[in-house]
Design a protein around this motif. Structure first.
Motif, mmCIF file in Angstrom:
data_model
loop_
_atom_site.group_PDB
_atom_site.id
_atom_site.type_symbol
_atom_site.label_atom_id
_atom_site.label_comp_id
_atom_site.label_asym_id
_atom_site.label_seq_id
_atom_site.Cartn_x
_atom_site.Cartn_y
_atom_site.Cartn_z
ATOM 1 N N SER A 60 0.845 -1.202 0.000
ATOM 2 C CA SER A 60 0.000 0.000 0.000
ATOM 3 C C SER A 60 0.877 1.248 0.000
ATOM 4 O O SER A 60 2.102 1.173 0.084
ATOM 5 N N PRO A 61 0.265 2.428 -0.076
ATOM 6 C CA PRO A 61 1.056 3.665 0.012
ATOM 7 C C PRO A 61 1.616 3.916 1.406
ATOM 8 O O PRO A 61 2.431 4.826 1.581
ATOM 9 N N ASP B 128 4.552 12.872 -0.422
ATOM 10 C CA ASP B 128 4.435 12.470 -1.822
ATOM 11 C C ASP B 128 3.954 13.632 -2.692
ATOM 12 O O ASP B 128 4.046 13.584 -3.911
#
Length: 210
Positions: free
Chosen positions: A157-158, A209
């Motif tokens: 996952s992120p 991000d």
């Protein structure tokens, strides 16, 4: 409240010349005062013939501790403008070291302030900045029978896995930006079919991000 800040992606070195004096600046990412001082010591060893090796660093999201060292230049003409440039540009967890080879022409206090500040500023222009944002450490607790699948899902996952602890249960730690806390808790509930328990911990800084 903790605020975002910038740091350096990788070490960068640039050189400027002011009235025959060479100012070689190197900036690097550091996580503690000891690392900053070790980096400065390394730069001093790399340039044993230099007249001065001046240093400035800021550590942590609150920019403390922050220090500037003139290394024999007139007080306030090197470390202070170097540190001011770092902080004014929004950098922390960063050390700047300027090595000066004297060119035979005195620059005066104002000239030194401008030269040291400019050396740091032009080097920061060349870095790949990393934006660090406040995040909350989230501890995800789950039984051993289901931990492997959840850890695998988290790593895909992120959400970055920071640590995994094994005891009576398995505790997986990750850091989540504040805006995403509710979404993370919902994600864990779905991924674990309601088997995992999530608790919020301390605030840390993590690369953004965005």
């Amino acid at each position: 409240m903790a605020e975002p800040y910038l740091t350096v992606g990788e070490m960068v070195e640039r050189e400027i010349e002011v009235r025959r004096s060479r100012f070689i600046c190197a900036v690097a990412r550091v996580g503690a005062e000891e690392e900053a001082r070790a980096f400065a010591a390394g730069r001093r060893r790399a340039h044993p013939g230099a007249a001065h090796t001046c240093t400035a660093f800021a550590i942590g999201g609150e920019r403390s501790p922050a220090r500037g060292d003139d290394d024999g230049e007139p007080g306030g003409t090197a470390g202070a403008p170097m540190l001011d440039t770092l902080l004014r540009r929004g950098f922390s967890d960063t050390v700047a070291v300027v090595t000066r080879y004297f060119g035979g022409v005195l620059l005066g206090a104002g000239g030194l302030v401008r030269a040291y500040g400019r050396a740091v500023g032009q080097t920061l222009d060349a870095v790949r900045p990393v934006r660090m944002v406040p995040a909350v450490v989230m501890a995800v607790r789950i039984g051993h029978a289901h931990a492997g699948r959840l850890e695998s899902d988290l790593r895909a996952s992120p959400y970055e896995v920071r640590d995994v602890g094994y005891g009576e249960d398995v505790v997986i730690e990750t850091a989540v930006e504040r805006a995403g806390l509710a979404g993370f808790e919902e994600w864990v509930a779905t991924a674990s079919a309601g088997r995992a328990r999530v608790s919020r911990g301390k605030v840390v800084f993590t690369p953004s991000d965005g």
